[in-house]
Design an enzyme around this catalytic site. Structure first.
Site, PDB file in Angstrom:
ATOM      1  N   CYS A  28       0.880  -1.172   0.000  1.00 56.42           N
ATOM      2  CA  CYS A  28       0.000   0.000   0.000  1.00 56.42           C
ATOM      3  C   CYS A  28       0.913   1.216   0.000  1.00 56.42           C
ATOM      4  O   CYS A  28       2.002   1.180  -0.557  1.00 56.42           O
ATOM      5  CB  CYS A  28      -0.955  -0.034   1.189  1.00 56.42           C
ATOM      6  SG  CYS A  28      -0.157  -0.120   2.799  1.00 56.42           S
ATOM      7  N   MET A  29       0.507   2.319   0.616  1.00 55.27           N
ATOM      8  CA  MET A  29       1.305   3.529   0.546  1.00 55.27           C
ATOM      9  C   MET A  29       2.596   3.429   1.346  1.00 55.27           C
ATOM     10  O   MET A  29       3.609   4.033   0.986  1.00 55.27           O
ATOM     11  CB  MET A  29       0.489   4.729   1.046  1.00 55.27           C
ATOM     12  CG  MET A  29      -0.666   5.092   0.129  1.00 55.27           C
ATOM     13  SD  MET A  29      -1.567   6.547   0.707  1.00 55.27           S
ATOM     14  CE  MET A  29      -0.305   7.811   0.511  1.00 55.27           C
TER      15      MET A  29
END
Length: 471
Positions: A28-29
């Protein structure tokens, strides 16, 4: 100095049982998400000691989240994937499983609680959509500024089309990802989910009323794709092989499509409406309390990796209202974390290692990426994590208080927070008031997080050296 992605990937793999133990890798981020064949082969303490690893979260069901921070996580994930594909040994069909595999699978099943599994799978459906949500949200905000200012009138229709197209068809992407995650054919999941947003559904009558294109939104698309996956699996086990290529897709789309039109869209639309109504009611009638609770509890959710489960709620609100009123409240948790980190920096002036960690992690914290400060600073110290939560609660209460006065602050997309959220802000009182309230919430979070940590969060720690994880 920045860690080399290839070296960091090699170090991580060596501490999770090697490439052969990794069955899937994604990110993810800020986090590298690994699924391990044998979770007991991972050494969390050794993993945390790797330079560049900011934290480790054991999902309890064979999944591990390795916090690496923005930017570098994508590069490390690519290296991990390449190494896994290159070095994973192939097992011949019919070959016996490794010794103890049955016991390992039993341990995995015991740890895979229904709640953890459901949250992980929801995250796997929606996390890949975040980059598009961010990009389109920023463009939508830019287009709004241009429209309000009356600038570039020839460009704004094009920007509007670019920014809105993804949200108009997000149900299809949700359907594709849902089918992929739950073992169906992705394109069939997307085909059934597309029914939700097809303009022709306006001619269909269900429960005595015409359906509306988009009714049910991402929740309807999720339910439709889940049903399609179940129908497809049922067909695969019963349709003769020679007819499978014709009958299975047809039956899957037909049955799932009809149920979607005559049941799921109405039910999901009712749930989605309740979410929007509930969020508005909560802020109007209990804004300060709601902000206090949401801002104060969000850091523990981030620490456990459970914050991704909120994405469907944010997305539903954005579909309905054009913005999510929850994200600015939750973003205050990061403000409390920044304030706490600055207080630690000021108080523990002789702890060179910890101050170096804070200096390197603070820019990301100001932009709303809290994991480096959580795992590198506040959580190892203990009490500053709680005082950071207090700062987040105060910031959330500040924004919630103004919501009870009629000034709602929302975000047109999800993903960024902190100062990075300003381009995505919108609301019902104009851009100046919206930014002022959000900025006031950030300053409140900084101030309370700093004060609570400075006066109460470091009792007994003083200037004692503390070994924080290297960043």
């Amino acid at each position: 100095m920045r860690n080399d992605p290839a070296s960091l990937a090699t170090a991580v793999l060596a501490r999770v049982g090697g490439p052969a133990n990794v069955t899937s890798a994604a990110h993810c981020m800020t986090r590298l998400r690994l699924t391990l064949a044998d979770p007991t082969a991972a050494d969390p303490d050794a993993l945390r000691s790797v330079p560049g690893v900011l934290g480790v979260v054991d999902g309890g069901d064979g999944t591990w989240q390795v916090v690496l921070g923005p930017g570098v996580v994508a590069e490390v994930t690519a290296e991990v994937t390449a190494e896994v594909d290159r070095r994973r040994p192939a097992r011949a069909p019919g070959a016996p499983s490794a010794p103890g595999s049955a016991l390992k699978e039993e341990l995995r099943r015991r740890n895979a609680t229904p709640l953890k599994t459901a949250l992980r799978r929801i995250a796997n459906v929606f996390v890949p959509l975040i980059p598009a949500l961010i990009g389109c949200g920023i463009l939508a905000g830019l287009n709004g500024l241009l429209l309000n200012a009356g600038w570039l009138p020839g460009l704004t229709p094009a920007l509007s089309a670019i920014a809105s197209a993804f949200m108009a068809l997000i149900a299809v992407f949700v359907g594709v990802n849902t089918a992929k995650e739950f073992g169906g054919t992705p394109v069939l999941g997307g085909a059934v989910a597309a029914v939700v947003v097809y303009p022709g559904v306006a001619k269909v009558t269900a429960f005595g009323m015409h359906l509306a294109p988009g009714q049910g939104g991402v929740l309807g698309a999720l339910a439709a794709a889940l049903l399609a996956t179940r129908v497809e699996k049922w067909c695969r086990g019963r349709v003769p092989g020679a007819l499978d290529v014709l009958l299975t897709p047809t039956v899957t789309v037909l049955v799932s499509g009809l149920v979607t039109l005559y049941g799921l869209m109405y039910a999901a639309g009712t749930v989605a409406t309740a979410i929007g109504t509930g969020a508005d009611w909560l802020l109007v009638h209990a804004g300060a309390v709601a902000g206090l609770v949401l801002g104060g509890l969000f850091l523990p959710l981030v620490m456990l990796g459970l914050h991704q489960a909120l994405i469907p709620i944010h997305t539903t609100l954005i579909e309905q209202q054009g913005y999510t009123v929850l994200l600015p409240l939750l973003a205050m948790a990061g403000a409390g974390q920044v304030g706490a980190a600055v207080a630690v920096y000021v108080r523990l002036r002789h702890d060179t290692s910890l101050r170096t960690t804070i200096r390197s992690a603070l820019p990301a914290g100001l932009l709303g990426v809290g994991e480096p400060l959580i795992y590198g600073v506040s959580l190892p110290l203990g009490r500053p994590f709680l005082t950071a939560c207090a700062g987040g609660a105060a910031g959330g209460a500040f924004i919630g208080f103004f919501a009870t006065l009629g000034t709602q602050v929302g975000a047109t997309a999800i993903g960024p927070s902190g100062w990075a959220l300003f381009p995505l802000l919108t609301g019902n009182a104009g851009p100046a008031a919206t930014m002022a309230v959000y900025g006031g919430g950030l300053l409140t979070g900084y101030a309370v997080g700093f004060a609570a940590t400075y006066f109460f969060g470091l009792t007994g720690v003083g200037d004692r050296p503390h070994e924080a994880p290297s960043s």
